[in-house]
Write a protein that holds these residues in place. Structure first.
Motif, PDB file in Angstrom:
ATOM      1  N   ARG A  51       0.556  -0.654  -0.140  1.00  0.00           N
ATOM      2  CA  ARG A  51      -0.051   0.418  -0.363  1.00  0.00           C
ATOM      3  C   ARG A  51       0.854   1.151  -0.085  1.00  0.00           C
ATOM      4  NH1 ARG A  51       0.692   1.333   4.847  1.00  0.00           N
ATOM      5  NH2 ARG A  51       1.506   0.240   6.372  1.00  0.00           N
ATOM      6  N   THR A  52       0.200   2.310  -0.710  1.00  0.00           N
ATOM      7  CA  THR A  52       1.076   3.456  -0.576  1.00  0.00           C
ATOM      8  C   THR A  52       0.306   4.339   0.821  1.00  0.00           C
ATOM      9  OG1 THR A  52      -0.789   4.430  -1.672  1.00  0.00           O
ATOM     10  CG2 THR A  52       1.243   3.580  -2.475  1.00  0.00           C
ATOM     11  N   HIS A  53      -0.367   4.342   1.699  1.00  0.00           N
ATOM     12  CA  HIS A  53      -1.296   4.376   2.608  1.00  0.00           C
ATOM     13  C   HIS A  53      -0.457   4.935   3.859  1.00  0.00           C
ATOM     14  CE1 HIS A  53      -5.207   6.638   5.112  1.00  0.00           C
ATOM     15  NE2 HIS A  53      -4.434   5.747   5.922  1.00  0.00           N
ATOM     16  N   TYR A  54       0.493   6.012   4.314  1.00  0.00           N
ATOM     17  CA  TYR A  54       0.887   6.294   5.097  1.00  0.00           C
ATOM     18  C   TYR A  54       0.650   7.852   6.337  1.00  0.00           C
ATOM     19  CZ  TYR A  54       4.488   2.361   4.613  1.00  0.00           C
ATOM     20  OH  TYR A  54       4.657   1.389   4.439  1.00  0.00           O
ATOM     21  N   LEU A 108      -5.261  10.302   3.859  1.00  0.00           N
ATOM     22  CA  LEU A 108      -5.758  10.445   2.688  1.00  0.00           C
ATOM     23  C   LEU A 108      -5.117  11.737   1.618  1.00  0.00           C
ATOM     24  CD1 LEU A 108      -9.070   9.176   3.361  1.00  0.00           C
ATOM     25  CD2 LEU A 108      -7.131   7.211   2.679  1.00  0.00           C
ATOM     26  N   ALA A 109      -6.261  12.479   2.414  1.00  0.00           N
ATOM     27  CA  ALA A 109      -5.330  14.022   1.532  1.00  0.00           C
ATOM     28  C   ALA A 109      -4.177  14.417   1.513  1.00  0.00           C
ATOM     29  CB  ALA A 109      -6.182  15.342   2.696  1.00  0.00           C
ATOM     30  N   ALA A 110      -3.178  13.904   2.581  1.00  0.00           N
ATOM     31  CA  ALA A 110      -1.516  13.063   1.223  1.00  0.00           C
ATOM     32  C   ALA A 110      -1.792  12.790   0.481  1.00  0.00           C
ATOM     33  CB  ALA A 110      -0.858  13.541   3.103  1.00  0.00           C
ATOM     34  N   GLN A 111      -2.544  10.991   0.685  1.00  0.00           N
ATOM     35  CA  GLN A 111      -2.192  11.294  -0.469  1.00  0.00           C
ATOM     36  C   GLN A 111      -2.422  11.135  -1.985  1.00  0.00           C
ATOM     37  OE1 GLN A 111      -4.124   7.297   1.771  1.00  0.00           O
ATOM     38  NE2 GLN A 111      -2.445   6.347  -0.108  1.00  0.00           N
ATOM     39  N   GLN A 112      -3.279  11.948  -1.805  1.00  0.00           N
ATOM     40  CA  GLN A 112      -4.078  12.841  -3.211  1.00  0.00           C
ATOM     41  C   GLN A 112      -3.241  13.480  -3.299  1.00  0.00           C
ATOM     42  OE1 GLN A 112      -8.201  13.671  -1.279  1.00  0.00           O
ATOM     43  NE2 GLN A 112      -8.671  11.708  -2.320  1.00  0.00           N
ATOM     44  N   ALA A 113      -2.526  14.755  -2.875  1.00  0.00           N
ATOM     45  CA  ALA A 113      -2.183  15.622  -2.810  1.00  0.00           C
ATOM     46  C   ALA A 113      -0.530  15.070  -3.813  1.00  0.00           C
ATOM     47  CB  ALA A 113      -1.407  16.325  -2.233  1.00  0.00           C
TER      48      ALA A 113
END
Length: 394
Positions: A51-54, A108-113
């Motif tokens: 995953r890339t979620h951190y 989630l916002a940081a991933q989208q950015a």
């Protein structure tokens, strides 16, 4: 054959990635020393989730670049037979009302950015993807379609094969007993077989990285932790088309995925059992442990209230005080480059970590800045704290 351009200690998924990248970048004489067999240590115990979620943005960058490698692993190694065993099923993460809600929204916002495809789902939309799970208490659900799981041992062995093709020498069953230092500068390593000389040594020793303190006198802030993993046999299938799931609302912040057929692989995302020293032998998984995890699973997956235990095992993490890795050169010991303290994240990050450690060892600019991961952060207090708490999604 005692003089080398670079020596790598450890042939897990990180060490084999380093070795391949060193050779791919032009190092002609690379030696890898492994105390056991390639991939036989903590790599073989990995749950394999990708995953890339951190909640630590630096980790998001490493994971994002690593995912690009995993999804074209054969092309990356220029070997049509290479495989990561990748299953691209997606990754769901949910939080109820409470202290995990805002950290999840921010992550989630940081991933989208960062340009990563992430969706916010309704409970109904999440249920369509993971119908065996209940989401009625979820205040926020994130879905990362470009995620899934793979086989860490297969990745390590593929890296090793590709490295050998480029001329890397692997010596298994070869335990390093000390670093050879000249005026505190690395000039090689000593093993039971003798001394091997090199101007740079890359330590990817995982839980055995504590040996560096004995060899050099530097502080190695590392604790081996044993974590328990179970495969539960349920009445309904957790198919490989269903996403990996992270439950921030459960007491143990469970993570789970398909394990084939009717089975679910599940473990807790909290701190484990601290060990007094490096030991990756199998520990006990008691019926109390099974009941503790099983009760949490049944709360989220109602049909699994009737599940049976198919198998269980333990894996050991190399944990730092902030649950994030130490990467790069060690200023107090010129010629020493380290990669340790992955705290359960090593496999996810291994392609890019191998590349940047190889770049550091060869004196090249690194694709990702390593300053945030420096050993010195434990002296200066500039730690990489995740927003979900120790042992969770860093």
């Amino acid at each position: 054959m005692s003089h080398w351009d670079a020596i790598v200690i450890g042939a897990g998924v990180i060490g084999t990635s380093v070795a391949y990248n060193l050779a791919a970048m032009g190092a002609k004489r690379v030696l890898v020393l492994e105390r056991d067999q390639i991939g036989a240590g903590t790599t073989s115990q990995s749950s394999g989730i990708l995953r890339t979620h951190y909640s630590v943005i630096e980790n998001v960058v490493l994971a994002q670049q690593s995912w690009a490698v995993f999804k074209d692993f054969a092309g990356h190694l220029q070997d049509e037979d290479a495989s990561a065993g990748l299953v691209r099923c997606g990754y769901l993460i949910a939080a109820p009302q409470g202290p995990k809600l805002e950290p999840l929204a921010q992550s989630l916002a940081a991933q989208q950015a960062q340009g990563i495809e992430v969706h916010r789902l309704s409970a109904q939309e999440a249920s369509e993807r993971l119908p065996i799970c209940r989401f009625d208490d979820a205040a926020l659900i994130g879905f990362e379609p470009e995620a899934g799981f793979a086989d860490a041992y297969l990745v390590a062995s593929s890296y090793a094969r590709a490295a050998r093709r480029l001329g890397v020498k692997f010596m298994e069953g070869e335990c390093v007993t000390r670093l050879v230092l000249t005026q505190q500068t690395v000039t090689g390593v000593e093993t039971t077989r003798g001394v091997f000389h090199a101007p740079v040594v890359i330590s990817t020793q995982n839980i055995w990285a504590q040996e560096l303190a004995q060899w050099t006198g530097i502080q190695v802030p590392l604790t081996p932790e044993r974590h328990k993993v179970m495969a539960l046999q349920g009445p309904e299938a957790y198919t490989s088309a269903m996403p990996v799931y992270k439950d921030l609302g459960s007491a143990g912040m469970l993570y789970c995925r398909s394990y084939g057929g009717q089975q679910m692989l599940v473990s807790e995302g909290t701190a484990g059992e601290a060990l007094s020293g490096p030991d990756n032998t199998q520990g006990d998984v008691s019926m109390d442990d099974v009941m503790h995890v099983g009760e949490q699973v049944a709360e989220r997956f109602p049909s699994f209230a009737e599940a049976g235990l198919a198998s269980s095992w333990t894996g050991v993490y190399d944990v730092t005080p902030d649950w994030n890795p130490v990467l790069g050169a060690v200023p107090d010991v010129p010629g020493l480059v380290v990669g340790f303290g992955f705290s359960g994240h090593g496999f996810k990050l291994s392609p890019v970590v191998g590349r940047v450690l190889a770049q550091q060892a060869l004196g090249l600019p690194t694709d990702v800045p390593l300053t945030p991961y420096a050993l010195e952060r434990f002296r200066t207090g500039q730690l990489l704290h995740g927003r979900y708490g120790s042992g969770a999604v860093a």
